[in-house]
Write a protein that holds these residues in place. Structure first.
Motif, PDB file in Angstrom:
ATOM      1  N   UNK A 155       0.846  -1.191   0.000  1.00  0.00           N
ATOM      2  CA  UNK A 155       0.000   0.000   0.000  1.00  0.00           C
ATOM      3  C   UNK A 155       0.879   1.237   0.000  1.00  0.00           C
ATOM      4  N   UNK A 156       0.748   2.080  -1.016  1.00  0.00           N
ATOM      5  CA  UNK A 156       1.520   3.326  -1.146  1.00  0.00           C
ATOM      6  C   UNK A 156       0.564   4.511  -1.015  1.00  0.00           C
ATOM      7  N   UNK A 157       0.782   5.330  -0.001  1.00  0.00           N
ATOM      8  CA  UNK A 157      -0.108   6.455   0.286  1.00  0.00           C
ATOM      9  C   UNK A 157       0.681   7.753   0.237  1.00  0.00           C
ATOM     10  N   UNK A 158       0.116   8.767  -0.432  1.00  0.00           N
ATOM     11  CA  UNK A 158       0.708  10.099  -0.496  1.00  0.00           C
ATOM     12  C   UNK A 158      -0.260  11.124   0.082  1.00  0.00           C
ATOM     13  N   UNK A 159       0.298  12.083   0.794  1.00  0.00           N
ATOM     14  CA  UNK A 159      -0.484  13.181   1.343  1.00  0.00           C
ATOM     15  C   UNK A 159      -0.272  14.412   0.470  1.00  0.00           C
ATOM     16  N   UNK A 160      -1.250  14.712  -0.385  1.00  0.00           N
ATOM     17  CA  UNK A 160      -1.193  15.893  -1.241  1.00  0.00           C
ATOM     18  C   UNK A 160      -2.212  16.939  -0.796  1.00  0.00           C
ATOM     19  N   UNK A 205       3.003  11.093  12.131  1.00  0.00           N
ATOM     20  CA  UNK A 205       2.062  11.611  11.123  1.00  0.00           C
ATOM     21  C   UNK A 205       2.771  11.967   9.822  1.00  0.00           C
ATOM     22  N   UNK A 206       2.010  11.909   8.719  1.00  0.00           N
ATOM     23  CA  UNK A 206       2.549  12.215   7.390  1.00  0.00           C
ATOM     24  C   UNK A 206       2.296  13.673   7.042  1.00  0.00           C
ATOM     25  N   UNK A 207       3.339  14.475   6.855  1.00  0.00           N
ATOM     26  CA  UNK A 207       3.151  15.885   6.488  1.00  0.00           C
ATOM     27  C   UNK A 207       2.758  16.028   5.016  1.00  0.00           C
ATOM     28  N   UNK A 208       2.383  17.233   4.656  1.00  0.00           N
ATOM     29  CA  UNK A 208       2.041  17.572   3.267  1.00  0.00           C
ATOM     30  C   UNK A 208       3.214  17.257   2.340  1.00  0.00           C
ATOM     31  N   UNK A 209       2.927  16.663   1.189  1.00  0.00           N
ATOM     32  CA  UNK A 209       3.875  16.302   0.135  1.00  0.00           C
ATOM     33  C   UNK A 209       4.758  15.102   0.506  1.00  0.00           C
ATOM     34  N   UNK A 210       4.304  14.289   1.432  1.00  0.00           N
ATOM     35  CA  UNK A 210       5.066  13.089   1.787  1.00  0.00           C
ATOM     36  C   UNK A 210       4.329  11.840   1.322  1.00  0.00           C
ATOM     37  N   UNK A 211       5.087  10.767   1.115  1.00  0.00           N
ATOM     38  CA  UNK A 211       4.534   9.470   0.722  1.00  0.00           C
ATOM     39  C   UNK A 211       5.203   8.380   1.549  1.00  0.00           C
ATOM     40  N   UNK A 212       4.466   7.310   1.773  1.00  0.00           N
ATOM     41  CA  UNK A 212       5.008   6.168   2.508  1.00  0.00           C
ATOM     42  C   UNK A 212       4.444   4.876   1.938  1.00  0.00           C
ATOM     43  N   UNK A 213       5.219   3.799   2.091  1.00  0.00           N
ATOM     44  CA  UNK A 213       4.762   2.462   1.739  1.00  0.00           C
ATOM     45  C   UNK A 213       4.414   1.697   3.011  1.00  0.00           C
ATOM     46  N   UNK A 261      -2.603   5.240  -3.393  1.00  0.00           N
ATOM     47  CA  UNK A 261      -3.720   6.068  -2.938  1.00  0.00           C
ATOM     48  C   UNK A 261      -3.178   7.432  -2.529  1.00  0.00           C
ATOM     49  N   UNK A 262      -3.830   8.501  -3.009  1.00  0.00           N
ATOM     50  CA  UNK A 262      -3.426   9.858  -2.643  1.00  0.00           C
ATOM     51  C   UNK A 262      -4.648  10.621  -2.135  1.00  0.00           C
ATOM     52  N   UNK A 263      -4.477  11.347  -1.041  1.00  0.00           N
ATOM     53  CA  UNK A 263      -5.508  12.225  -0.497  1.00  0.00           C
ATOM     54  C   UNK A 263      -5.143  13.655  -0.860  1.00  0.00           C
ATOM     55  N   UNK A 264      -6.135  14.426  -1.310  1.00  0.00           N
ATOM     56  CA  UNK A 264      -5.857  15.798  -1.743  1.00  0.00           C
ATOM     57  C   UNK A 264      -7.079  16.675  -1.524  1.00  0.00           C
ATOM     58  N   UNK A 265      -6.941  17.940  -1.846  1.00  0.00           N
ATOM     59  CA  UNK A 265      -8.016  18.916  -1.674  1.00  0.00           C
ATOM     60  C   UNK A 265      -9.089  18.693  -2.735  1.00  0.00           C
ATOM     61  N   UNK A 266     -10.360  18.753  -2.322  1.00  0.00           N
ATOM     62  CA  UNK A 266     -11.459  18.521  -3.261  1.00  0.00           C
ATOM     63  C   UNK A 266     -11.679  19.710  -4.186  1.00  0.00           C
ATOM     64  N   UNK A 267     -11.581  20.927  -3.663  1.00  0.00           N
ATOM     65  CA  UNK A 267     -11.821  22.131  -4.467  1.00  0.00           C
ATOM     66  C   UNK A 267     -11.143  23.311  -3.786  1.00  0.00           C
ATOM     67  N   UNK A 268     -11.341  24.520  -4.374  1.00  0.00           N
ATOM     68  CA  UNK A 268     -10.696  25.729  -3.829  1.00  0.00           C
ATOM     69  C   UNK A 268     -11.535  26.421  -2.765  1.00  0.00           C
ATOM     70  N   UNK A 269     -12.801  26.026  -2.631  1.00  0.00           N
ATOM     71  CA  UNK A 269     -13.704  26.716  -1.701  1.00  0.00           C
ATOM     72  C   UNK A 269     -13.766  26.042  -0.339  1.00  0.00           C
TER      73      UNK A 269
END
Length: 291
Positions: free
Chosen positions: A70-75, A97-105, A142-150
């Motif tokens: 499982x490879x997860x990135x925090x975007x 915890x995983x900071x912004x712009x980090x990835x882990x396996x 799997x990457x988690x990121x912002x859904x929109x600008x609002x």
């Protein structure tokens, strides 16, 4: 037609009863052995066992076990790091915890129906449900990121890397905003060498030959907005992420390029320098395996 068997076998009347008794005994023994073998075979077929040379019963039918990494990135842009839990209490990122712009396996048993919960402190940021898993060894991205600008809502992108010989690179755009730029891959800069450059497409996966490359975001004005390096090696899967957000509320983050994993160029052999940079487009990320 009447055949006189007694003419050719003068002793048949005298010995007939004796031979008939012997034949009946032989047939009875044969029938008993055959019946016993059939019963044993049927029993073994249902129990999935066989007899070892030492007389013990052992199982020869085993369920296939596949290795899923499982490879997860925090975007997700922000100063707060995230924690990842499988279910309610199994924390995957035990080293912090995983900071912004980090990835882990992560190597953890997974099955269809499992839920991955993403938390910022005690607050639940989002939940990803695993719908299905491939029947082969694979890297699950799997990457988690912002859904929109609002809003501050999250969104997910996922992909299953095939188990291939060549290095695979997934290019994913998680940036939210009006800025336009295209990703490009090129030979790493070196003296006396003409650099090749090719355009990449977001939401795609490509295969590349082993080598050292530069990847860049080029804006509509022709200027480079962000740059990073990629050391490609066979049998490895790589991620290129465009990150950032033009937030309507709260802080904004510029567009950047994240490459994972980062390998040491010394691991490559000199003979692995490619003649052709890009091999083929493998898949489109919109056709993901799990949801």
């Amino acid at each position: 037609l009447k055949v006189d068997w007694s003419a050719s076998h003068p002793n048949i009347e005298a010995d007939g009863g004796h031979w008939i008794f012997k034949l009946n005994t032989m047939f009875a023994c044969f029938a008993f052995v055959l019946s016993s073998c059939m019963v044993l075979t049927e029993s073994l077929r249902h129990t999935g066992q066989h007899i070892n040379h030492d007389g013990r019963a052992g199982t020869f039918v085993k369920a296939l076990e596949f290795k899923h990494r499982l490879r997860i990135c925090n975007a997700y842009p922000g100063t707060a790091a995230i924690d990842i839990y499988k279910g309610k209490g199994d924390r995957l990122n035990g080293d912090g915890p995983m900071p912004y712009k980090s990835c882990n396996d992560f190597v953890t048993p997974l099955k269809a129906g499992d839920k991955l919960e993403f938390k910022i402190g005690d607050a639940n940021a989002g939940t990803f449900s695993i719908a299905d898993l491939p029947n082969n060894d694979a890297v699950l991205f799997l990457v988690i990121h912002r859904h929109d600008t609002l809003s501050t809502a999250v969104a997910f992108e996922s992909h299953v890397f095939a188990n291939l010989l060549n290095a695979q690179v997934a290019i994913v755009d998680t940036y939210k905003g009006t800025a336009k730029s295209e990703p490009r891959i090129m030979d790493a800069a070196s003296a006396g060498k003409k650099s090749r450059s090719e355009e990449l497409r977001f939401e795609s996966v490509v295969a590349v030959n082993p080598g050292v490359y530069d990847v860049a975001l080029v804006g509509s004005d022709g200027k480079t907005k962000a740059k990073n390096s990629l050391v490609a090696r066979n049998r490895e899967s790589f991620i290129i992420l465009r990150t950032g957000v033009e937030a309507k509320m709260g802080p904004s983050y510029p567009q950047e390029l994240v490459v994972y994993p980062k390998l040491d160029p010394s691991a490559l052999h000199s003979s692995a320098v490619p003649q052709a940079m890009m091999l083929s487009v493998l898949a489109i990320l919109s056709c993901v395996f799990w949801a």
